[in-house]
Design an enzyme around this catalytic site. Structure first.
Site, PDB file in Angstrom:
ATOM      1  N   THR A  96      36.855  37.527  36.818  1.00 41.22           N
ATOM      2  CA  THR A  96      37.803  38.577  36.461  1.00 41.22           C
ATOM      3  C   THR A  96      37.700  38.783  34.963  1.00 41.22           C
ATOM      4  O   THR A  96      38.044  37.896  34.175  1.00 41.22           O
ATOM      5  CB  THR A  96      39.236  38.183  36.843  1.00 41.22           C
ATOM      6  OG1 THR A  96      39.318  38.095  38.263  1.00 41.22           O
ATOM      7  CG2 THR A  96      40.237  39.226  36.343  1.00 41.22           C
ATOM      8  N   LYS A 171      41.531  45.159  40.672  1.00 38.96           N
ATOM      9  CA  LYS A 171      42.199  43.862  40.535  1.00 38.96           C
ATOM     10  C   LYS A 171      43.275  43.902  39.459  1.00 38.96           C
ATOM     11  O   LYS A 171      44.385  43.421  39.673  1.00 38.96           O
ATOM     12  CB  LYS A 171      41.198  42.742  40.224  1.00 38.96           C
ATOM     13  CG  LYS A 171      41.947  41.444  39.949  1.00 38.96           C
ATOM     14  CD  LYS A 171      41.193  40.187  40.155  1.00 38.96           C
ATOM     15  CE  LYS A 171      42.146  39.004  39.910  1.00 38.96           C
ATOM     16  NZ  LYS A 171      41.499  37.719  39.884  1.00 38.96           N
ATOM     17  N   LYS A 246      46.610  36.107  31.966  1.00 40.99           N
ATOM     18  CA  LYS A 246      45.244  36.579  31.686  1.00 40.99           C
ATOM     19  C   LYS A 246      45.046  37.986  32.268  1.00 40.99           C
ATOM     20  O   LYS A 246      44.541  38.887  31.587  1.00 40.99           O
ATOM     21  CB  LYS A 246      44.219  35.611  32.291  1.00 40.99           C
ATOM     22  CG  LYS A 246      42.774  36.078  32.145  1.00 40.99           C
ATOM     23  CD  LYS A 246      41.779  35.260  32.978  1.00 40.99           C
ATOM     24  CE  LYS A 246      40.447  35.996  33.070  1.00 40.99           C
ATOM     25  NZ  LYS A 246      39.484  35.374  33.978  1.00 40.99           N
TER      26      LYS A 246
END
Lengths: 296, 296
Positions: A96, A171, A246
């Protein structure tokens, strides 16, 4: 049997590599940690010492790395994946990372004659081990179709979100929304309780009404209503607050670049930063309840 | 056949009174607007000129009023419901008002020998007309059980949320959460689109993943994915932004009183206030998308 290089054997990567090996593939495992490589060997992979050994015979390279800078290095640095991979190999980056890096690395890969998709996951360490991850993929239809049988081994839901980078977009937009409705759910339960309405009763009403959301009905941050939720286990992760933070920071970076207003996303990032500042970001992300109700 | 006084015949009240009359009850209708009373007569109620005429023979009094001050006046002012109602009558206040007023009026009613519940609703004008409202009720079990057969005529889901005022608590906590996840959903769709991910694809992924929430899957603020949503009808309400703002302000008042931190609830109130300031609060509350994407 396909030869697959797997680079990045952290908590997520080890489960994913293990499932590829169990499915009968020849998995070449590489990590900067020798211990991590040793664990991969225990679960059926072949341990490698450098990029050349891992990727030079691989038809597919899977990477699972912490951040965009690591992805740039592993693929693009001298002696990296681009230098050693077979012509026509397929790269699957499941890290990611920021959208801009994902798009830049895929563009370079394509110019060099490789196929590549970004394929970040959700589902956590448990999903990686169980092979039930959700993959959100960006890239050409051809590259996606080529990758899908291998993603199906590691995951349960595999989506093609469009062109290169769109896996990352899906995402971070999803996880920004998740962070927002998790905090909102905590605020609603805490407000209700302070006004004399207990968690189970509020759950019974709101979960069947317009307040319903995944954070409430699958992962309730108030102890009680959802037995499997981390709130019933002292907020042990699960999906750590540090990982949510994050993703919220990636969303904020992308929003700034795209000139997209995210007033609640910005606030969500600030609230998880407070959790980080208090040193409690190793708790599950639903532990933001402790910030809201003052028990942190 | 029960004699029921119905006070407050606005857009919501008229539908509710009509359903009680259709069910065969003797409904005595009262409103400060003569036109509203005339409409109630057209749908089968008996028109009344004052509180005495409406409530003196009533076994049940239902009120549907704009705010706490009106509830105080209608029940407690000289010549109000308390002065004219039969001993032992049951009062059902379906207004959405502040928790403190709801608790104070119910306490006074009980001291005077009446039964009373707060029973705010969700489901909007359409639900009121169709008899499909959700009722969230606070008060004694006895008063709730006594009221329930009549609430079942006007609604589909009838919840007992606990003691007096808890109906209001359930409603404002639920609607605060609804406001938050509606804005979050708008932010996520807008961010995704600005980064090149179309609404339908993002919906297909996030609605089956951890971003799922009622605002997305039942009321999607991005045009397209949910056919029945106001976003496909130029954001015509539905549930107006002005009504959402009313509920968010009640939630903020209650949060201040209860010393409950609501960082996203506070921000949601501020964002719907911007919609009000722009004169667009007559749009559906999902029209906050237009604030987020800059088309307001």
């Amino acid at each position: 049997m396909t030869t697959i290089a797997f680079i990045g054997l952290g908590n997520m990567g080890i489960g994913m590599a293990s499932n590829l090996a169990k499915a009968g593939h020849d998995v070449r495992a590489l990590d900067i940690s020798e211990d991590a490589v040793a664990r991969a060997v225990e679960v059926g992979c072949k341990g490698c010492k450098d990029t050349s050994e891992a990727v030079s015979e691989a038809d597919i390279v899977v990477t699972m790395l912490p951040a965009g800078k690591h992805v740039r290095m592993v693929y693009g640095d001298e002696g990296g994946v681009f230098d050693h991979a077979k012509q026509g190999a397929l790269f699957i980056d499941s890290s990611t990372i920021d959208v801009a890096t994902a798009r830049a690395v895929i563009s370079t890969a394509e110019h060099k004659g490789f196929h590549m998709i970004d394929a970040p996951v959700s589902g956590g360490v448990g999903g990686a081990a169980a092979g039930t991850l959700t993959f959100m993929c960006g890239g050409t239809k051809e590259a996606f179709e080529q990758a899908k049988p291998y993603l199906d081994i590691m995951g349960k839901n595999v989506f093609h979100a469009g062109d290169a980078g769109n896996g990352q977009v899906a995402k971070i937009a999803n996880n920004m929304l998740l962070g927002i409705h998790m905090i909102g759910t905590c605020e609603a339960f805490n407000l209700a309780e302070k006004l004399g309405l207990d968690a189970q009763t509020f759950y019974d009403i709101s979960s069947t009404a317009s307040g319903q959301n995944w954070s409430m009905t699958s992962y309730c941050p108030a102890p009680g209503p959802v037995a499997s939720a981390p709130s019933n286990n002292d907020y042990q992760p699960g999906f750590a607050a540090a990982m949510m933070l994050k993703d919220l920071r990636l969303a904020q970076d992308a929003a700034t670049t795209a000139r997209a207003a995210t007033p609640l996303g910005t606030q969500a990032e600030a609230l998880y930063s407070l959790m980080e500042a208090s040193g409690k970001d190793d708790l599950d992300f639903s532990g933001i309840m402790k910030l809201i109700n003052g028990t942190i």
